[in-house]
Design an enzyme around this catalytic site. Structure first.
Site, short mmCIF file in Angstrom:
data_model
loop_
_atom_site.label_atom_id
_atom_site.label_comp_id
_atom_site.label_asym_id
_atom_site.label_seq_id
_atom_site.Cartn_x
_atom_site.Cartn_y
_atom_site.Cartn_z
CB THR A 188 45.62 26.90 44.63
OG1 THR A 188 45.70 28.40 44.82
CG2 THR A 188 44.28 26.62 44.61
NE ARG A 216 41.43 36.93 40.55
CZ ARG A 216 41.77 35.73 40.74
NH1 ARG A 216 42.10 35.07 41.93
NH2 ARG A 216 42.30 34.60 39.76
CB VAL A 217 35.96 36.28 43.19
CG1 VAL A 217 35.74 34.82 43.19
CG2 VAL A 217 35.64 36.91 44.34
N GLY A 218 38.58 34.49 42.00
CA GLY A 218 38.91 33.68 41.12
C GLY A 218 38.07 32.31 40.74
CB THR A 239 45.68 24.59 40.90
OG1 THR A 239 46.82 25.57 41.59
CG2 THR A 239 46.64 23.80 40.06
N GLY A 240 45.95 27.37 39.33
CA GLY A 240 46.57 28.14 38.18
C GLY A 240 45.67 29.41 37.93
N GLY A 242 42.81 31.75 37.57
CA GLY A 242 41.38 31.44 37.69
C GLY A 242 40.51 31.98 36.60
C1 SD4 Z 1 42.87 31.72 41.61
N1 SD4 Z 1 43.07 29.47 40.83
O1 SD4 Z 1 42.39 32.36 42.58
C2 SD4 Z 1 43.57 30.47 41.92
C3 SD4 Z 1 44.94 30.60 42.23
C4 SD4 Z 1 45.78 29.41 42.33
O2 SD4 Z 1 47.91 28.43 42.63
O3 SD4 Z 1 45.29 28.32 41.85
N2 SD4 Z 1 46.92 29.56 42.67
O4 SD4 Z 1 43.01 32.16 40.41
#
Ligand code: SD4
Length: 328
Positions: A188, A216-218, A239-240, A242
């Site tokens: 991301t 689903r929304v992050g 990032t990570g 969500g």
């Molecule tokens: C999410 N933060 O949709 C995003 C995913 C992400 O590396 O960062 N992936 O949760």
């Protein structure tokens, strides 16, 4: 500065080039956050190692493009790249096999735009910018976002590449519902930039969690969670996983911590610490924050499954998520 030199110079530790940390650090590994900077001048920084994206942003900044153009065009590089399976074209689909994208953008005036669960459009960040500039709204979602994109001249494209489709089919054979964050490739992209006048902008774009539930929304398109810019203070992006970022309103938190005087680095570490505390120290997910302040100083910090904050602390690398914090 030519492009090759910039890429070389954008690597870590180039003397006099960077005024802050440019690492997304994980225990046992360090992962570069791609950075373009000149001391006291413009700077573009993004999550992970997308040197082509910061190179593009840098070009825009140096051709007198706006800082908003810089972050938009920077992240578009990843949106168009089919090899990046967590952003745009080629992103991994949801569990029903549909690629759905989240993105947002924010400028130095505090204006912002966002699209959620957008399908069939390669550049959701540009649709988010259009939402910001051409509508009285901040967020458009799903079918409405796509309708708006088409009315604005964007073209439909099948975003599911053979590679992502085959991996999804493979996943279907064995997996019960268990969405994943792409820990190996860190894909991301959140980008923060400052122009030579000190004005800030940011953008964040993703296909989200692979094999997520439909709809689903992050955090990435949620202003304050995946991205926040305050031109008086600085900006942050995440990032990570969500869900973890949303429930701490992570990027807004980091900007507010910087407002209270924390360095970008310390603020990112504190943001991660809050998430660890909310999970009672259980660390089975990946989270990373990146921050840039008004002066052009940067900071970044991440954790991933297996990260041991105690070991990390006793080794003295960084004074973050301490046991005392968790107990307090
Ligand atoms: C999410 N933060 O949709 C995003 C995913 C992400 O590396 O960062 N992936 O949760």
């Amino acid at each position: 500065m030519d492009r090759r030199k910039f890429i070389r110079n954008s690597s870590l530790g180039s003397a006099g080039l960077l005024s802050g940390s440019s690492l997304l650090s994980c225990e046992g590994e360090t992962t570069k956050a791609a950075v373009a900077a000149e001391s006291g001048g413009p700077i573009a920084v993004c999550t992970w190692d997308f040197a082509n994206a910061t190179a593009r942003a840098w070009e825009v900044l140096n051709q007198n493009g706006s800082v908003l153009d810089a972050v938009e065009q920077g992240v578009m590089v990843e949106e168009a790249d089919p090899e990046n399976q967590t952003v745009g074209y080629g992103g991994r689909p949801d569990r029903d096999g549909v690629v759905s994208l989240d993105a947002c953008i924010m400028d130095s005036e505090g204006r912002c735009g966002s699209v959620m669960a957008l399908e069939g459009i390669v550049h959701p960040v540009s649709v988010a910018r259009k939402v910001m500039e051409d509508t009285p709204h901040v967020i458009l979602a799903g079918a409405g976002a796509q309708q708006f994109a088409l009315e604005s001249g964007f073209k439909l494209k099948d975003l599911l590449t053979e590679k992502s489709k085959n991996q999804w089919l493979e996943w279907q054979k064995t997996s019960r519902y268990n969405p994943i964050i792409n820990i190996e490739n860190h894909d991301t992209i959140g980008m923060l930039a400052r122009d030579k006048n000190g004005n800030l902008a940011g953008a964040c774009t993703t296909s989200g969690m692979a094999y997520k539930m439909r709809g689903r929304v992050g955090d990435s398109p949620v202003i304050g969670a995946g991205l926040y810019i305050d031109n008086e203070v600085g900006g942050a992006t995440a990032t990570g996983v969500g869900e973890e970022v949303v429930r701490t309103v992570g990027s807004f938190l980091i900007v507010e911590l910087m407002r209270q005087g924390m360095s970008p680095q310390k603020a990112c570490e504190e943001g991660v610490a809050r998430i660890i505390a909310k999970n009672n120290g259980k660390l089975d997910f990946q989270i990373g924050f990146l921050a840039l302040n008004k002066k052009g100083e940067t900071g970044a910090f991440c954790i991933h499954p297996g990260f041991s904050y105690r070991k990390y602390d006793t080794q003295g690398h960084r004074n973050i998520p301490s046991e005392s914090y968790l107990k307090s």
